[in-house]
Motif scaffolding. Structure first.
Motif, short mmCIF file in Angstrom:
data_model
loop_
_atom_site.label_atom_id
_atom_site.label_comp_id
_atom_site.label_asym_id
_atom_site.label_seq_id
_atom_site.Cartn_x
_atom_site.Cartn_y
_atom_site.Cartn_z
N ILE A 58 69.96 18.44 5.22
CA ILE A 58 70.83 18.48 4.04
C ILE A 58 70.39 19.58 3.09
CG2 ILE A 58 71.48 17.22 1.94
CD1 ILE A 58 71.54 14.69 3.70
N VAL A 59 69.09 19.68 2.85
CA VAL A 59 68.58 20.74 1.97
C VAL A 59 68.90 22.11 2.56
CG1 VAL A 59 66.47 21.78 1.08
CG2 VAL A 59 66.79 19.31 0.94
N PHE A 60 68.78 22.24 3.86
CA PHE A 60 69.04 23.52 4.53
C PHE A 60 70.51 23.92 4.43
CE2 PHE A 60 69.89 26.11 8.32
CZ PHE A 60 68.88 27.07 8.20
N VAL A 61 71.42 22.96 4.52
CA VAL A 61 72.86 23.24 4.57
C VAL A 61 73.49 23.30 3.18
CG1 VAL A 61 75.06 22.31 5.41
CG2 VAL A 61 73.08 22.33 6.90
N THR A 62 72.87 22.74 2.16
CA THR A 62 73.45 22.69 0.82
C THR A 62 73.86 24.06 0.28
OG1 THR A 62 72.40 20.60 0.25
CG2 THR A 62 73.01 22.03 -1.58
N PRO A 63 73.05 25.11 0.41
CA PRO A 63 73.51 26.42 -0.09
C PRO A 63 74.79 26.91 0.59
CG PRO A 63 71.15 26.46 0.25
CD PRO A 63 71.65 25.17 0.84
N LEU A 64 74.91 26.71 1.89
CA LEU A 64 76.14 27.08 2.61
C LEU A 64 77.33 26.33 2.06
CD1 LEU A 64 77.69 28.23 5.20
CD2 LEU A 64 76.99 26.09 6.28
N ASN A 65 77.16 25.05 1.85
CA ASN A 65 78.22 24.21 1.33
C ASN A 65 78.61 24.64 -0.09
OD1 ASN A 65 80.04 22.10 1.25
ND2 ASN A 65 78.51 20.50 1.20
N PHE A 66 77.62 24.90 -0.93
CA PHE A 66 77.89 25.32 -2.30
C PHE A 66 78.64 26.65 -2.34
CE2 PHE A 66 76.52 27.80 -6.05
CZ PHE A 66 77.14 27.05 -7.02
N VAL A 67 78.15 27.63 -1.60
CA VAL A 67 78.79 28.95 -1.61
C VAL A 67 80.21 28.86 -1.06
CG1 VAL A 67 78.70 31.27 -0.58
CG2 VAL A 67 76.64 30.24 -1.56
N GLY A 68 80.40 28.12 0.01
CA GLY A 68 81.75 27.96 0.57
C GLY A 68 82.72 27.35 -0.42
N ASN A 69 82.26 26.34 -1.13
CA ASN A 69 83.14 25.68 -2.10
C ASN A 69 83.35 26.52 -3.36
OD1 ASN A 69 84.16 23.08 -1.10
ND2 ASN A 69 81.99 22.72 -0.74
N LYS A 70 82.31 27.17 -3.82
CA LYS A 70 82.44 28.00 -5.03
C LYS A 70 83.35 29.19 -4.77
CE LYS A 70 79.88 30.52 -8.55
NZ LYS A 70 80.72 30.08 -9.63
N LEU A 71 83.15 29.86 -3.63
CA LEU A 71 83.90 31.09 -3.36
C LEU A 71 85.27 30.86 -2.74
CD1 LEU A 71 81.06 33.42 -2.05
CD2 LEU A 71 81.97 33.19 -4.38
N TRP A 72 85.51 29.67 -2.16
CA TRP A 72 86.80 29.46 -1.51
C TRP A 72 87.54 28.26 -2.09
CZ3 TRP A 72 88.43 26.76 3.43
CH2 TRP A 72 89.70 27.21 3.83
N SER A 73 86.95 27.07 -2.01
CA SER A 73 87.66 25.86 -2.46
C SER A 73 87.98 25.90 -3.94
CB SER A 73 86.81 24.62 -2.17
OG SER A 73 86.45 24.54 -0.82
N PHE A 74 87.00 26.28 -4.76
CA PHE A 74 87.16 26.26 -6.21
C PHE A 74 87.08 27.66 -6.81
CE2 PHE A 74 85.51 22.03 -5.13
CZ PHE A 74 86.49 21.24 -5.70
#
Length: 168
Positions: free
Chosen positions: A144-160
């Motif tokens: 989870i710690v490893f994947v969190t930055p990917l998830n954050f960047v994907g959501n910040k730059l695309w979803s939101f």
């Protein structure tokens, strides 16, 4: 003594020959500004709080569904859907509240980013358990710690992402 180039073959220019084979590019100004932005770090913190809540919801629903006799893959899918719904709601209302767009479009984008993050998480989890020798709970915590930055960047730059203002 040395082979001569054919007439049609162009010789490299003096600037090409003098330039080093690999040059390090300076950091892009936008990237540096993003890393220095307090607001981005605040958003990341909020995103992690929402993610931790979603993680707890996921585990609680998963455990409850297992106790009800559901197959673990069905339970995992259901708990993922409940946690994603919670995460989307809290990220829309709190983390990225100034970037609210169309509910359905943002929701679908968030879901797709979450699916990609889930896939990455499952891969890292499997590798940590199968080849890293970690226990299941510790491996999940690390994944989870490893994947969190990917998830954050994907959501910040695309979803939101911020909507571009139309020029008049």
């Amino acid at each position: 003594m040395f082979p001569q180039p054919e007439e049609k073959e162009a010789l490299p220019s003096r600037s090409t020959v003098a330039r080093p084979a690999a040059t390090v590019q300076p950091p892009r100004p936008r990237l540096v500004a993003s890393l220095r932005s307090v607001r981005n770090w605040q958003q990341l913190g909020k995103f992690c709080v929402v993610g931790a809540l979603g993680y707890l919801i996921n585990l609680a629903v998963y455990d409850a569904l297992l106790h009800e006799g559901l197959h673990y893959l069905v339970a995992a899918t259901c708990s993922f859907l409940v946690a994603v719904t919670s995460n989307y709601t809290w990220n829309r209302l709190w983390t990225f509240r100034e970037h609210r767009g169309h509910l359905g479009i943002q929701g679908m984008r968030f879901f797709l980013v979450s699916l990609a993050a889930l896939g990455a998480n499952l891969l890292v989890l499997h590798l940590l358990i199968a080849y890293g020798g970690l226990g299941r709970l510790l491996a999940q915590a690390v994944a989870i710690v490893f994947v969190t930055p990917l998830n954050f960047v994907g959501n910040k730059l695309w979803s939101f992402r911020r909507r571009k203002l139309e020029s008049s």
